[in-house]
Design a protein around this motif. Structure first.
Motif: not given
Length: 109
Positions: A102-106
């Protein structure tokens, strides 16, 4: 498509690990064959996943979901107990997977 392959990799690894328990240390031929086929399939699908998803993220999701599914199968099929600390720890693993997704840019969205 990468997430579809990741789900297939997790499913194959789950079959392989469950068969490993059933193989009785590779003394039973059919479960032993399922171990080899399951793990080979899992790694093949994981290799396809790595075309799109970074290895650290893919492996975190793969291993985390594998832990959850194997624990559930162990509890349901092999009657292996899960105590409260184990359930809490696995809940934290699931929360970690959700944070990554939900939150990682990876991860690709």
């Amino acid at each position: 498509m990468a997430y579809f392959y990741l789900v297939l990799a997790v499913m194959a690894e789950t079959v392989g690990t469950s068969a490993l328990q059933a193989s009785k240390q590779f003394t039973r031929p059919l479960p032993s064959a399922l171990v080899v086929i399951g793990y080979a399939t899992a790694f093949w699908f994981l290799s396809l996943v790595l075309r799109t998803i970074p290895v650290g993220v893919a492996y975190a999701i793969w291993s985390g979901l594998g832990i959850l599914f194997i624990a559930l199968i162990g509890w349901l099929v092999f009657r292996q107990p899960l105590d409260l600390p184990a359930v809490i720890g696995m809940t934290m693993i699931l929360a970690g997977i959700l944070v990554i997704q939900l939150f990682s840019g990876a991860t690709p969205h």
